[in-house]
Each structure stands twice: as structure tokens, then as C-alpha cells.
Design a protein around this motif. Structure first.
Motif: not given
Length: 648
Positions: A155, A192, A194, A209
Motif C-alpha cells: 500500500a 492489506y 494493492m 485496495s
């Protein structure tokens, strides 16, 4: 002799700014899907029905990831090489699985520069969900300032000078922004990531995301969508995909479950109408995918198509395609912008293909359905604490583009004996129609959560108003169970697996993979063709079947003014564990790789070109050095990661 490039007459591309349409007409490919309309269309004409059989591999570009992984074995293998490059000014710009960025001479395949953010050195191991993979970059220009923008695994948002590959010092901090820092609650970075490129419209970078889908973290990271200033990276707005507090939609999360609900992220590519200044978000499922007893209610904006004003981040309209999702039927692909004429009236439309085999079509300005969508009753759940929605919205047009439900009629029946064996396999589990809820015994889901349509999405012919969607028949077995105390903080979790058919065959009837053409002016299907040579399946060989039944794999369509080009993925093996890695991995295998060229009006095959490897991402096309090229990614896992360029 090949024709030299010339400025083609710009075909109107729905919602495209004049400079985007001009770039396409000059033989460029300035956005992930050509333009932000997600058309996957180019007006180029050099490759046509008369010469397509002469296509051959022009060059191959080896990803710099291969050298990094050889020098750093602890990085671990990538998943799949999925990046589709852009082409601007004679230069290809691509990301790699490790979030590197490269500039490549579009005519020769020679590397011009490579930027390595070295995110694999942060000590976090393999990124969330599918591991090391990436789908592409975005291009931004303001006068002479040209930039390549990438969202990395873990991210980070990075802006690079398009000419040199060096970070832009006035963007964020030395060209880089940590997008985790501006989330509304602390998160575990291992959940998390991307993978898809951002959308950049009216100087605003819109970022989604990819959040670990299942049940490992409570609360799960939020899937909020954000808009940032394209010049500086300053945060401009945040849209809560799980409505918060007094926001409209929060009432659809019973017992204030919005306070801890996560996911509902936008992992798939987005699209945008540059003229309207609207961006269209395909929102995914809230935590956890297959059990929602902790989040009763419809749960806005989970599994919804949401239209935002790109300047303010304010919602213009939304439509929830699945209420209280229990099937991992997240919206898997960029919505397609298309201008159509319905019953004599012009409509600026947006079409959303789904894993369910349904297409939802709206006026992209107002959000009104183009054809009626009816709330139809669906079965109740038998899982303790669960409460499935009583109805789900079903569009009246177009008709489903693939089979729905694990009924006997939809099971493989190449012979009566094979059909009986398939029925016996399916009888061991629960099954029913499209929205039969998952069960503790196990429910066979058709289409499975791998599609129907997947992130390969659809292509649009702006001349005829035809939509082309690839679909694959892969049933999923969804089994609900109580987790171990160390496994999950939720009362129940769902586990998904593939359901094999009899004698090594697929469980569902053919065509196993196909391309479907739909007239979006009328909503009527035009044709379906199988994709893939089914003789590549050993059980089909053994049966001596010569008929083309397709292959169960993801397919991508690319349209030009003259033809449709299709490439297909190979197959992914079962999960396996590697010592020292923080997640299981899957191996990737080639299977009878080809590039096909079709008459886009009739579906007639014009050419079948052998390839050295299966495509693993969407193809694109452009003109360079007087030639039209088709380029697509291949490889991943144990296979060499490359871009392959095909030309006459």
C-alpha cells in the motif's frame, strides 16, 4: 509492406476526454483498458481478417523480478504475472509482480529504465490475499510533467518521472506515500495490499485496495476508497464503503456492526467517465465472505456498484447487486461504459458483469436501470446465527451469460454413464439455484466464486454497442464450519474448494470456457463460442471427442476496428506450503497456449496462433515503428515472467 501509422478517425469512446480518444486514434494505449471507459478497444486496422494468420511472436521481454528472486530467495515466488502495460509516446510502461516499474521501447522490447521500490525488503513477507502480483500502472500528465503512478503491494503510492523512472520529489515524501497511515483505524499490514492500477481523472488519483478476504482478523481492514491530488499526493477525500455513523446506509448494518465491519474494498480495476467527472467503483464482499451472522442486514455498500464525483468523493448514486453477501460474489471487474440506443432513445450506460453470470446495466448519469431489475425471493440459510436476505435483485435483460445452479441439467453429460457419475458426486452436497446459501454440509455453488465473469471483465465495441464477456464454468464447494480458537475470532467461517467431476472431467457441462457476445442496444445474446482446445484435457482425449468444448480457464477479449483477439490463461494448481513463507502458494501451469483472432460480428475463427506460454493478464494493442503490436503478460510462480509481443 506494412502500412505506416497515421491518425485514424477517432471513434467516439464513451466518456473519454478528447485527449484520451486522440491517444487511441494515434495508436497509443494510455490506460489499463485503453481508456477509463474500460472498453478494451482500439481503432487500429493493420491486423485484419485477411492477414491475422500471419501473426507471430515479435519479441519477448523478461521481467526484472526474475533476477531479484534469484538473488533473494527469501522473497518467495510470485503468484501470477498479471500486469497489462500502457503505451504512450512509443514507450511501454508496466509494473511487475514485485511492484517494480519498467519502461520499454514499444517497437523493440528493449528496456529503457527500471525502478525498484524494494518493498520486498520490509520484513513483512508475502503480501495479503494472492501474494506477489500486480495488474498495472497509471499515466498522468500536466503540460510537460509526465508521470507513471503505481500502487504497490503493502500500500504505497509512488509517482515516477516517466522519462527517467526517478521518484518525483514534490509528490508525497520523496515521491512516495504510505496509504496505510491515512486509514481510519490501525491495521495489520499483512491483511492489506494493492494490486490494480488507480484511476486518474481531473487531476485526482482514485485508489482502491485488496484486503484479505476471509476471517483472520476482527475487525478487518476497511476497504475505504480515497482520492488524492495528482500533483502532490495530498489526501482530498475518503469514501466509506462500509457506511459509518450517521451516514446514509449505516442503518443497513444491524446492531451497529458498521463499527467493526471491514473489507467491502475495491480490488478490481475501476472505470470513469472523464467528461462527467464520475468514477465507478465495483465494491466487493464485507468480512467474512461466506458467513454474515456478525453483520446482519443488507450491508451497504458491500457488493454494490457505486458512482462518485471524482472531485469531491461524494456519492452520486449506487445500486446494491447482492444483499448481505454470503457467496464471495464481489464485483470482479471494471464496469464498462457504453453508449447505446434502447427503444429509440440514446442512453449513456454503464454495464457491470458479475461472477453470477449476470449483467446489470444502468444509466451512468442517474443510476436508473436500463431494463427492469426485480427483487426475487431466495432461500433462507440453515447456519446458526445467519440470516440471508429474503430477496436478491435479478435483471430482466440481458439473460444470464452462463449456467446458474448445480442442477442435474447443468452437470456434465458427455455420455449417460458420465452424467450419472456427475449426479452421484453432486448428491453428496447441498445444491440449488443461484443464491442457495452456503451450508455446514457443503453447498455446490454455480457459478463458482471464480466466475462466470472474473477480473478479466468484458470488452466493448463502441461501433456496434456489443459487449463481449469471457466466462468459465468452475463450480465451488462452500463449506461452513466452526473455526479453531487460534484460527478465527468469528463464530463460523467458510472454506471454498474446487469440485472435480467424474473421471477427471469438469463437473459442469460444456462449453467449459467461452466468449459470449451481447447486443447491448437490445439486451439480446448474439452468439457464444468455446474458447480453448478441449483436446488439451487428457480425459477428453481418452474419450476421443473432437468437438470443441473449450477449456475451463480465464479468457480476455481485445477489440479492434476489424477483429476480436482472445487469449486464455493456463491453470493454477492446488495450494502447497513452503517453509519460511507466511502463506500457502499455488503453482501455475501452461495448457495449450494460443492466441485466437475472430470475426467480431459472427464469432468465426480467423486464425489460431501457437504461443510459447499462456497469457496471464489482459492483452493490449498499439502502433510502433509502423507495426501494430499485441502485447500481454505470461508466467508467474515457477514459470518465467515475461511480456510477449505479437505482430505481423
Amino acid at each position: 509492406m506494412l502500412a505506416m501509422p497515421s491518425l485514424l478517425k477517432a471513434q467516439p469512446i464513451p466518456g473519454a476526454a478528447p485527449e484520451s480518444a486522440k491517444a487511441l486514434s494515434q495508436g497509443e494505449w494510455p490506460a489499463y483498458a485503453g481508456t477509463y471507459a474500460a472498453s478494451r478497444y482500439s481503432p487500429l486496422t493493420q491486423i485484419d481478417r485477411t492477414n491475422a494468420k500471419n501473426l507471430h511472436v515479435a519479441w519477448r521481454w523478461k521481467s526484472p523480478d526474475m533476477a531479484v528472486k534469484q538473488a533473494n530467495p527469501s522473497v518467495g515466488p510470485s503468484a501470477v504475472n498479471e500486469s497489462t502495460p500502457l503505451m504512450v509516446g512509443g514507450v511501454l510502461y508496466t509494473s511487475t509482480s514485485l511492484s517494480q516499474v519498467a519502461a520499454i521501447d514499444a517497437a523493440t522490447g528493449v528496456t529503457k529504465w527500471v525502478y525498484d521500490p524494494k518493498i520486498y525488503e520490509n520484513g513483512l513477507g508475502i503480501p495479503a490475499n494472492l501474494g506477489w502480483l500486480h495488474r498495472g500502472v497509471a499515466y498522468w500528465r500536466n503540460g510537460d510533467d509526465e508521470r507513471i503512478v503505481i500502487l504497490t503491494a503493502f500500500a504505497q503510492l509512488i509517482a515516477l518521472d516517466a522519462r527517467t523512472g526517478k521518484p518525483v520529489p514534490t509528490f508525497g515524501k520523496d515521491g512516495r506515500i504510505d496509504l496505510v497511515e491515512s486509514l481510519r483505524r490501525p491495521i495489520d499490514r499483512n491483511y492489506y495490499t494493492m494490486t490494480s492500477p488507480p484511476v486518474i481523472v481531473r487531476g485526482v488519483i482514485v485508489v482502491g485496495s485488496s484486503v484479505f478476504d476471509w476471517w483472520g482478523s476482527r475487525p478487518s481492514p476497511p476497504g475505504d476508497v480515497r482520492g488524492l491530488d495528482g500533483a502532490t499526493g495530498r489526501l482530498l477525500w475518503t469514501f466509506h464503503t462500509v457506511a459509518q455513523g450517521e451516514e446514509p446506509g449505516a442503518e443497513t448494518w444491524e446492531k451497529e456492526s458498521w463499527k467493526e465491519a471491514g473489507n467491502a474494498n475495491v480490488w478490481a480495476p475501476m472505470s470513469a467517465d472523464e467528461e462527467l467527472g464520475y468514477v465507478y467503483l465495483p465494491v466487493s464482499t464485507p468480512t467474512n465472505d461466506y458467513y454474515g451472522g456478525h453483520r446482519l442486514g443488507d450491508g451497504l455498500y458491500g457488493e454494490s456498484l457505486v458512482c462518485l464525483d471524482v472531485t469531491t468523493g461524494k456519492k452520486v448514486w449506487h445500486y446494491q447487486i447482492v444483499h448481505h453477501g454470503l457467496w464471495d460474489y464481489d464485483l470482479p471487474a471494471a464496469p464498462n461504459l457504453i453508449d447505446i440506443t434502447v427503444e429509440g432513445k440514446p442512453v449513456k450506460a454503464v454495464a457491470q458483469v458479475t461472477k453470477q453470470g449476470l449483467i446489470y446495466v444502468f444509466d451512468r448519469v442517474t443510476g436508473q436501470p436500463v431494463w427492469p431489475i426485480e427483487e426475487q425471493p431466495v432461500p433462507a440459510s440453515s447456519v446458526p446465527g445467519e440470516r440471508a436476505s429474503k430477496t436478491q435483485p435479478i435483471p430482466s435483460k440481458p439473460a444470464p451469460f452462463d449456467i446458474q445452479g448445480a442442477t442435474n441439467e447443468n452437470l456434465i453429460a458427455l455420455t449417460p454413464e458420465i452424467h450419472k457419475e456427475a449426479i452421484d458426486i453432486a448428491a453428496a452436497y447441498d445444491r440449488g439455484g443461484l443464491y442457495t446459501p452456503p451450508t455446514e454440509r457443503g453447498m455446490i455453488q454455480v457459478p463458482g466464486n471464480g466466475g462466470g465473469a472474473s477480473w478479466a471483465g468484458a470488452a466493448i465495441d463502441p461501433e456496434s454497442g456489443t459487449l463481449y464477456v469471457g466466462t468459465q464454468r468452475l463450480p465451488s464447494l462452500i463449506m461452513i464450519r466452526k473455526p479453531e480458537p487460534w484460527e478465527s475470532p468469528y463464530d463460523f467461517i467458510g472454506v471454498s474448494s474446487y469440485v472435480p467431476g467424474p473421471r477427471g472431467l469438469p463437473l459442469l457441462k460444456p462449453p467449459f470456457g467461452s466468449m459470449v457476445a451481447i447486443d447491448m442496444n437490445s439486451g439480446e445474446h448474439r452468439w457464444r463460442i468455446p474458447v480453448g482446445r478441449s483436446v488439451a484435457l487428457p480425459p477428453i482425449q481418452k474419450l476421443g471427442i473432437r468437438e470443441q468444448l473449450g477449456l475451463p480457464g480465464r479468457s480476455w477479449a481485445l477489440l479492434t476496428k476489424t477483429v476480436m483477439i482472445v487469449v486464455q490463461m493456463g491453470y493454477v494448481g492446488q495450494m502447497r506450503f513452503v517453509p519460511g513463507l507466511n502463506m500457502p502458494i499455488r503453482d501455475l501451469f501452461n495448457r495449450d497456449p494460443h492466441l485466437w483472432v475472430y470475426d467480431k460480428t459472427t464469432g468465426e475463427m480467423l486464425a489460431e496462433i501457437d504461443l510459447p506460454a499462456n497469457a496471464t493478464g489482459a492483452p493490449m494493442t498499439y502502433m510502433a515503428g509502423g507495426k501494430q503490436f499485441i502485447v500481454f503478460p505470461v508466467g508467474g510462480a515457477k514459470l518465467v515472467e515475461e511480456l510477449i509481443a505479437v505482430s505481423l
